[in-house]
Design a protein around this motif. Sequence first.
Motif, PDB file in Angstrom:
ATOM      1  N   PRO A  11       0.613  -1.225   0.050  1.00 19.51           N
ATOM      2  CA  PRO A  11       0.235   0.025   0.342  1.00 19.51           C
ATOM      3  C   PRO A  11       0.790   1.235   0.141  1.00 19.51           C
ATOM      4  O   PRO A  11       0.590   2.222  -0.535  1.00 19.51           O
ATOM      5  N   ASN A  12       2.336   1.530   0.534  1.00 18.47           N
ATOM      6  CA  ASN A  12       2.335   3.047   1.099  1.00 18.47           C
ATOM      7  C   ASN A  12       4.207   2.959  -0.078  1.00 18.47           C
ATOM      8  O   ASN A  12       4.905   3.485   0.271  1.00 18.47           O
ATOM      9  N   GLY A  13       4.305   1.822  -1.053  1.00 15.28           N
ATOM     10  CA  GLY A  13       5.661   1.503  -1.966  1.00 15.28           C
ATOM     11  C   GLY A  13       6.645   1.093  -1.147  1.00 15.28           C
ATOM     12  O   GLY A  13       7.899   0.260  -1.587  1.00 15.28           O
ATOM     13  N   THR A  14       7.205   0.473  -0.015  1.00 16.33           N
ATOM     14  CA  THR A  14       8.188  -0.184   0.529  1.00 16.33           C
ATOM     15  C   THR A  14       8.148  -1.339   0.044  1.00 16.33           C
ATOM     16  O   THR A  14       9.666  -1.489   0.270  1.00 16.33           O
ATOM     17  N   THR A  15       7.558  -1.849   0.075  1.00 17.17           N
ATOM     18  CA  THR A  15       7.699  -4.016   0.376  1.00 17.17           C
ATOM     19  C   THR A  15       8.008  -3.448  -1.174  1.00 17.17           C
ATOM     20  O   THR A  15       8.742  -4.794  -2.111  1.00 17.17           O
ATOM     21  N   ARG A  16       7.604  -2.613  -2.380  1.00 10.53           N
ATOM     22  CA  ARG A  16       7.673  -2.990  -4.124  1.00 10.53           C
ATOM     23  C   ARG A  16       8.721  -3.035  -3.901  1.00 10.53           C
ATOM     24  O   ARG A  16       9.460  -3.296  -4.626  1.00 10.53           O
ATOM     25  N   LEU A  57       4.843  -9.050   1.260  1.00 11.11           N
ATOM     26  CA  LEU A  57       3.740  -8.238   1.475  1.00 11.11           C
ATOM     27  C   LEU A  57       4.470  -7.695   3.092  1.00 11.11           C
ATOM     28  O   LEU A  57       5.969  -7.814   3.280  1.00 11.11           O
ATOM     29  N   PRO A  58       4.256  -6.275   3.579  1.00  5.53           N
ATOM     30  CA  PRO A  58       4.421  -5.850   4.509  1.00  5.53           C
ATOM     31  C   PRO A  58       3.726  -6.918   5.623  1.00  5.53           C
ATOM     32  O   PRO A  58       2.699  -7.901   6.176  1.00  5.53           O
ATOM     33  N   VAL A  59       4.804  -6.720   6.918  1.00 11.18           N
ATOM     34  CA  VAL A  59       4.071  -7.190   8.650  1.00 11.18           C
ATOM     35  C   VAL A  59       3.253  -6.396   9.221  1.00 11.18           C
ATOM     36  O   VAL A  59       3.207  -4.536   8.853  1.00 11.18           O
ATOM     37  N   TYR A  60       1.710  -6.803   9.886  1.00 12.29           N
ATOM     38  CA  TYR A  60       0.946  -6.124  10.250  1.00 12.29           C
ATOM     39  C   TYR A  60       0.729  -7.057  11.689  1.00 12.29           C
ATOM     40  O   TYR A  60       0.525  -8.118  11.858  1.00 12.29           O
ATOM     41  N   ARG A  61       1.205  -6.239  12.591  1.00 13.14           N
ATOM     42  CA  ARG A  61       1.210  -6.725  14.100  1.00 13.14           C
ATOM     43  C   ARG A  61       1.802  -7.925  14.440  1.00 13.14           C
ATOM     44  O   ARG A  61       0.989  -9.073  14.886  1.00 13.14           O
ATOM     45  N   ALA A  86       9.551 -10.646   4.285  1.00 10.67           N
ATOM     46  CA  ALA A  86       8.609  -9.165   4.259  1.00 10.67           C
ATOM     47  C   ALA A  86       8.599  -8.236   5.488  1.00 10.67           C
ATOM     48  O   ALA A  86      10.351  -8.508   5.614  1.00 10.67           O
ATOM     49  N   THR A  87       8.220  -7.406   4.841  1.00 11.44           N
ATOM     50  CA  THR A  87       9.097  -5.417   5.023  1.00 11.44           C
ATOM     51  C   THR A  87       8.568  -5.009   6.546  1.00 11.44           C
ATOM     52  O   THR A  87       7.114  -5.045   6.242  1.00 11.44           O
ATOM     53  N   TYR A  88       8.749  -4.996   7.071  1.00 10.17           N
ATOM     54  CA  TYR A  88       8.335  -4.361   8.491  1.00 10.17           C
ATOM     55  C   TYR A  88       8.828  -3.231   9.157  1.00 10.17           C
ATOM     56  O   TYR A  88      10.074  -2.640   8.339  1.00 10.17           O
ATOM     57  N   GLU A 120       9.849   1.471   5.542  1.00  7.45           N
ATOM     58  CA  GLU A 120       9.645   3.647   6.420  1.00  7.45           C
ATOM     59  C   GLU A 120       8.100   3.135   7.328  1.00  7.45           C
ATOM     60  O   GLU A 120       7.599   2.148   6.486  1.00  7.45           O
ATOM     61  N   HIS A 121       7.853   3.255   8.582  1.00  9.31           N
ATOM     62  CA  HIS A 121       6.500   2.688   9.380  1.00  9.31           C
ATOM     63  C   HIS A 121       5.495   3.087   8.664  1.00  9.31           C
ATOM     64  O   HIS A 121       5.753   4.637   9.048  1.00  9.31           O
ATOM     65  N   ALA A 122       4.389   2.509   8.206  1.00  9.19           N
ATOM     66  CA  ALA A 122       3.258   3.526   7.718  1.00  9.19           C
ATOM     67  C   ALA A 122       2.809   4.932   8.756  1.00  9.19           C
ATOM     68  O   ALA A 122       2.188   5.409   8.236  1.00  9.19           O
TER      69      ALA A 122
HETATM   70  C1  FMN Z   1      -1.729  -2.087  10.462  1.00  8.26           C
HETATM   71  C2  FMN Z   1       0.132  -1.972  10.791  1.00  8.26           C
HETATM   72  C3  FMN Z   1       0.631  -2.985  11.822  1.00  8.26           C
HETATM   73  C4  FMN Z   1       1.643  -2.914  11.244  1.00  8.26           C
HETATM   74  N1  FMN Z   1       2.678  -3.592  12.648  1.00  8.26           N
HETATM   75  C5  FMN Z   1       3.997  -3.679  11.991  1.00  8.26           C
HETATM   76  C6  FMN Z   1       4.564  -4.969  13.071  1.00  8.26           C
HETATM   77  O1  FMN Z   1       3.799  -5.291  13.984  1.00  8.26           O
HETATM   78  N2  FMN Z   1       5.999  -4.805  12.850  1.00  8.26           N
HETATM   79  C7  FMN Z   1       6.655  -3.290  12.607  1.00  8.26           C
HETATM   80  O2  FMN Z   1       7.803  -4.053  12.751  1.00  8.26           O
HETATM   81  N3  FMN Z   1       6.002  -2.680  11.602  1.00  8.26           N
HETATM   82  C8  FMN Z   1       5.138  -2.643  11.518  1.00  8.26           C
HETATM   83  N4  FMN Z   1       4.017  -1.874  10.796  1.00  8.26           N
HETATM   84  C9  FMN Z   1       4.979  -1.263  10.007  1.00  8.26           C
HETATM   85  C10 FMN Z   1       5.494  -1.476   8.308  1.00  8.26           C
HETATM   86  O3  FMN Z   1       5.807  -3.341   8.515  1.00  8.26           O
HETATM   87  C11 FMN Z   1       5.422  -0.948   7.581  1.00  8.26           C
HETATM   88  O4  FMN Z   1       5.599  -0.040   7.639  1.00  8.26           O
HETATM   89  C12 FMN Z   1       6.052  -1.533   5.682  1.00  8.26           C
HETATM   90  O5  FMN Z   1       7.309  -0.544   5.159  1.00  8.26           O
HETATM   91  C13 FMN Z   1       5.044  -0.956   5.249  1.00  8.26           C
HETATM   92  O6  FMN Z   1       4.986  -1.868   3.736  1.00  8.26           O
HETATM   93  P1  FMN Z   1       4.385  -1.377   2.096  1.00  8.26           P
HETATM   94  O7  FMN Z   1       5.365   0.259   2.091  1.00  8.26           O
HETATM   95  O8  FMN Z   1       4.972  -2.142   1.641  1.00  8.26           O
HETATM   96  O9  FMN Z   1       3.449  -0.893   1.987  1.00  8.26           O
HETATM   97  C14 FMN Z   1       2.923  -1.903  10.941  1.00  8.26           C
HETATM   98  C15 FMN Z   1       1.807  -0.836  10.152  1.00  8.26           C
HETATM   99  C16 FMN Z   1       0.333  -1.046   9.983  1.00  8.26           C
HETATM  100  C17 FMN Z   1      -0.346  -0.173   9.137  1.00  8.26           C
END
Ligand code: FMN
Length: 255
Positions: A11-16, A57-61, A86-88, A120-122
């Motif tokens: 959704p925010n481009g960091t995984t891409r 895929l990004p990591v959520y929770r 996995a991007t976190y 980058e943290h979303a």
């Molecule tokens: C709902 C939500 C939950 C997240 N949970 C975590 C997490 O558990 N650990 C972490 O390090 N980052 C967490 N993040 C940050 C994302 O993993 C990170 O911003 C990721 O790079 C987003 O990928 P994208 O840019 O491809 O969307 C979370 C972000 C969101 C929006």
Amino acid sequence: MTNVTMVYFSPNGTTRRTLQYLAAGISRDCRQLDLTPFAGRWGKYYFGPQELVLLGLPVYRGLLPAISEEYFRCLQAEQTPAILVATYGNRAYGNALLELKEKAERCGFSCLAAVAAVGEHAVSREFAGGRPDAADREILFYFGRRILDKYLQQGRGTLPAVPGNRPYEQGDLSRTPLITDGNCNNCGTCAAGCPVAAINPADCRETDTRRCIGCMRCVHNCRRQARFLEKSHYDRIVAMLRKTAAIRREPELFL
Ligand SMILES: Cc1cc2nc3c(=O)[nH]c(=O)nc-3n(C[C@H](O)[C@H](O)[C@H](O)COP(=O)(O)O)c2cc1C
């Protein structure tokens, strides 16, 4: 070299971007399958044993987002070697790689390597702002080269265990309180870009909270800064991240 395809939900481009930097070390000619748009997840995509696929895929929770079910429903592989990514946001990736490995294998992929990378943290740029950065790019290119070596030597891969525990802990499943304020002029940008079609295109202030995955794309895309996380929720997350995500973490490779 066989067909190389990167498949991502980002959704925010960091995984891409992470996948692009990794793929640069593997092939000059990498195809892209973007499963972020809502409309993109209705097709079915097949991969044969002679192809190579990067799955991101990004990591959520500490897990994959729930949308990963739809992501994998679109894919069918026939012992296709896969690189899991996995991007976190520099806090923790928890069980996400294990979940990714299990879901990829169930789809017919044969896992060759796994990468946990920082983006980058979303929720706030204070955490891992600007990442993946130039240093990440170098590391990811090098990871790509090492994965390519393994692929050329072994063909399809047997990936050793990745970090994670079963059963997965579901964590906090409460909905993300996103708010739209009076600056909204109903331009429709947020609704058009929402990966889960949670925003009403006729009235952008209406969000279906059961559909919303809290990815923050609408917040970043809004040119009038009319969308944001409810303040007390935002403050709670930032306080937690200041304790857990302050020290820079580096990308990890499992091969
Ligand atoms: C709902 C939500 C939950 C997240 N949970 C975590 C997490 O558990 N650990 C972490 O390090 N980052 C967490 N993040 C940050 C994302 O993993 C990170 O911003 C990721 O790079 C987003 O990928 P994208 O840019 O491809 O969307 C979370 C972000 C969101 C929006």
